[in-house]
Design a protein around this motif. Structure first.
Motif, PDB file in Angstrom:
ATOM      1  N   THR A  58     -15.518  28.808 -33.338  1.00  0.00           N
ATOM      2  CA  THR A  58     -14.342  28.724 -34.211  1.00  0.00           C
ATOM      3  C   THR A  58     -13.471  29.968 -34.067  1.00  0.00           C
ATOM      4  O   THR A  58     -12.247  29.875 -33.928  1.00  0.00           O
ATOM      5  N   GLN A  59     -14.095  31.138 -34.086  1.00  0.00           N
ATOM      6  CA  GLN A  59     -13.341  32.383 -33.924  1.00  0.00           C
ATOM      7  C   GLN A  59     -12.666  32.434 -32.560  1.00  0.00           C
ATOM      8  O   GLN A  59     -11.514  32.850 -32.434  1.00  0.00           O
ATOM      9  N   PHE A  60     -13.383  32.014 -31.521  1.00  0.00           N
ATOM     10  CA  PHE A  60     -12.813  32.019 -30.178  1.00  0.00           C
ATOM     11  C   PHE A  60     -11.638  31.044 -30.088  1.00  0.00           C
ATOM     12  O   PHE A  60     -10.598  31.373 -29.514  1.00  0.00           O
ATOM     13  N   GLN A  61     -11.793  29.848 -30.638  1.00  0.00           N
ATOM     14  CA  GLN A  61     -10.700  28.873 -30.624  1.00  0.00           C
ATOM     15  C   GLN A  61      -9.457  29.443 -31.300  1.00  0.00           C
ATOM     16  O   GLN A  61      -8.344  29.321 -30.779  1.00  0.00           O
ATOM     17  N   TYR A  94     -31.948  39.104 -24.306  1.00  0.00           N
ATOM     18  CA  TYR A  94     -30.879  38.963 -23.318  1.00  0.00           C
ATOM     19  C   TYR A  94     -30.210  37.605 -23.486  1.00  0.00           C
ATOM     20  O   TYR A  94     -30.881  36.583 -23.666  1.00  0.00           O
ATOM     21  N   GLY A  95     -28.887  37.593 -23.421  1.00  0.00           N
ATOM     22  CA  GLY A  95     -28.178  36.338 -23.593  1.00  0.00           C
ATOM     23  C   GLY A  95     -26.969  36.221 -22.694  1.00  0.00           C
ATOM     24  O   GLY A  95     -26.439  37.210 -22.196  1.00  0.00           O
ATOM     25  N   ILE A  96     -26.552  34.983 -22.510  1.00  0.00           N
ATOM     26  CA  ILE A  96     -25.336  34.663 -21.773  1.00  0.00           C
ATOM     27  C   ILE A  96     -24.558  33.671 -22.617  1.00  0.00           C
ATOM     28  O   ILE A  96     -25.096  32.653 -23.056  1.00  0.00           O
ATOM     29  N   VAL A  97     -23.296  33.984 -22.867  1.00  0.00           N
ATOM     30  CA  VAL A  97     -22.409  33.083 -23.596  1.00  0.00           C
ATOM     31  C   VAL A  97     -21.219  32.810 -22.687  1.00  0.00           C
ATOM     32  O   VAL A  97     -20.629  33.739 -22.131  1.00  0.00           O
ATOM     33  N   GLN A  98     -20.889  31.527 -22.514  1.00  0.00           N
ATOM     34  CA  GLN A  98     -19.757  31.156 -21.691  1.00  0.00           C
ATOM     35  C   GLN A  98     -18.765  30.346 -22.516  1.00  0.00           C
ATOM     36  O   GLN A  98     -19.156  29.418 -23.230  1.00  0.00           O
ATOM     37  N   TYR A  99     -17.510  30.725 -22.378  1.00  0.00           N
ATOM     38  CA  TYR A  99     -16.405  30.011 -23.016  1.00  0.00           C
ATOM     39  C   TYR A  99     -15.555  29.403 -21.913  1.00  0.00           C
ATOM     40  O   TYR A  99     -15.262  30.071 -20.916  1.00  0.00           O
ATOM     41  N   LYS A 100     -15.152  28.137 -22.090  1.00  0.00           N
ATOM     42  CA  LYS A 100     -14.308  27.464 -21.113  1.00  0.00           C
ATOM     43  C   LYS A 100     -13.109  26.858 -21.819  1.00  0.00           C
ATOM     44  O   LYS A 100     -13.215  26.403 -22.963  1.00  0.00           O
ATOM     45  N   PHE A 101     -11.984  26.845 -21.099  1.00  0.00           N
ATOM     46  CA  PHE A 101     -10.809  26.137 -21.593  1.00  0.00           C
ATOM     47  C   PHE A 101      -9.802  25.966 -20.470  1.00  0.00           C
ATOM     48  O   PHE A 101      -9.864  26.646 -19.444  1.00  0.00           O
ATOM     49  N   LEU A 102      -8.872  25.061 -20.662  1.00  0.00           N
ATOM     50  CA  LEU A 102      -7.770  24.831 -19.742  1.00  0.00           C
ATOM     51  C   LEU A 102      -6.502  25.331 -20.406  1.00  0.00           C
ATOM     52  O   LEU A 102      -6.167  24.905 -21.513  1.00  0.00           O
ATOM     53  N   TRP A 103      -5.801  26.229 -19.725  1.00  0.00           N
ATOM     54  CA  TRP A 103      -4.534  26.781 -20.223  1.00  0.00           C
ATOM     55  C   TRP A 103      -3.422  26.062 -19.471  1.00  0.00           C
ATOM     56  O   TRP A 103      -3.210  26.294 -18.278  1.00  0.00           O
ATOM     57  N   VAL A 104      -2.717  25.165 -20.161  1.00  0.00           N
ATOM     58  CA  VAL A 104      -1.641  24.382 -19.575  1.00  0.00           C
ATOM     59  C   VAL A 104      -0.372  25.231 -19.514  1.00  0.00           C
ATOM     60  O   VAL A 104      -0.022  25.906 -20.485  1.00  0.00           O
ATOM     61  N   ASN A 105       0.287  25.212 -18.350  1.00  0.00           N
ATOM     62  CA  ASN A 105       1.515  25.967 -18.098  1.00  0.00           C
ATOM     63  C   ASN A 105       1.261  27.476 -18.069  1.00  0.00           C
ATOM     64  O   ASN A 105       2.105  28.267 -18.473  1.00  0.00           O
ATOM     65  N   PHE A 106       0.107  27.863 -17.571  1.00  0.00           N
ATOM     66  CA  PHE A 106      -0.284  29.269 -17.439  1.00  0.00           C
ATOM     67  C   PHE A 106       0.618  30.010 -16.463  1.00  0.00           C
ATOM     68  O   PHE A 106       0.953  31.174 -16.658  1.00  0.00           O
ATOM     69  N   SER A 107       1.011  29.341 -15.375  1.00  0.00           N
ATOM     70  CA  SER A 107       1.813  29.951 -14.320  1.00  0.00           C
ATOM     71  C   SER A 107       3.190  29.308 -14.260  1.00  0.00           C
ATOM     72  O   SER A 107       3.380  28.191 -14.714  1.00  0.00           O
ATOM     73  N   MET A 108       4.120  30.038 -13.649  1.00  0.00           N
ATOM     74  CA  MET A 108       5.457  29.486 -13.430  1.00  0.00           C
ATOM     75  C   MET A 108       5.499  28.834 -12.052  1.00  0.00           C
ATOM     76  O   MET A 108       5.072  29.428 -11.065  1.00  0.00           O
ATOM     77  N   ILE A 109       6.022  27.616 -11.999  1.00  0.00           N
ATOM     78  CA  ILE A 109       6.243  26.938 -10.731  1.00  0.00           C
ATOM     79  C   ILE A 109       7.726  27.099 -10.410  1.00  0.00           C
ATOM     80  O   ILE A 109       8.582  26.685 -11.186  1.00  0.00           O
ATOM     81  N   GLU A 110       8.003  27.737  -9.271  1.00  0.00           N
ATOM     82  CA  GLU A 110       9.382  27.948  -8.819  1.00  0.00           C
ATOM     83  C   GLU A 110       9.505  27.411  -7.404  1.00  0.00           C
ATOM     84  O   GLU A 110       9.166  28.107  -6.442  1.00  0.00           O
TER      85      GLU A 110
END
Length: 174
Positions: A58-61, A94-110
């Motif tokens: 929730t905090q990450f979102q 020891y732990g591993i936490v992974q967060y994934k997401f898709l960032w739409v329009n992250f880059s400029m297309i020129e």
């Protein structure tokens, strides 16, 4: 098992995996830029004494949504985020936490170019996520690099990958 003895015998390359420093957490950002300008993010935290709770996601979102809004305001581009998820593996301390997401329009297309970088002009961008860490940026195999600034620590054109050892090297960090 005596971890200290294994570290000495195993060599320098295995020390980070076999002998984590207590309380130290490392972060890696893997950003895969797509030809449509979106980017798949995988953020990996690993180390000892990682705390995982239902509030982490929730905090990450909330952090990601606020960051994408701030970046959209700075770049004057409509952006969104999709599919925010979290997985964790804890073994002892020891732990591993992974967060994934898709960032739409992250880059400029020129035209035939993808420009990546204006998103990094938001102050403390990575501090809003999981803090300083290694940044690995992959670009589509149908593109070639034209210019890169700041220069990455390493670059592999055959894998379309650039790596910076810390986020402080990227624009916008304070």
């Amino acid at each position: 098992m005596n971890w200290g003895a294994i570290c000495i015998v195993a060599g320098v390359l295995l020390v980070p995996m076999l002998c984590p420093v207590l309380g130290q957490i490392t972060v890696e950002y893997n950003i895969q830029v797509a030809a449509d300008g979106s980017a798949s993010w995988l953020i990996t935290q690993s180390g000892t004494d990682i705390v995982v709770s239902p509030d982490n996601l929730t905090q990450f979102q909330n952090s990601v949504n606020a960051l994408v809004q701030a970046v959209g305001d700075v770049t004057n581009r409509q952006m969104s985020v999709r599919g925010i998820s979290m997985t964790s593996t804890i073994s002892g301390s020891y732990g591993i936490v992974q967060y994934k997401f898709l960032w739409v329009n992250f880059s400029m297309i020129e035209g035939s170019k993808i420009r990546v970088g204006d998103v990094f002009n938001v102050a403390d961008m990575f501090l809003r996520l999981q803090g300083d860490g290694e940044v690995v940026l992959n670009y589509p195999d149908t593109y070639e690099l034209e210019t890169v600034s700041p220069a990455p620590f390493s670059q592999d054109d055959s894998l379309q990958t650039m790596t910076w050892l810390g986020t402080k090297n990227l624009v916008g960090e304070s």
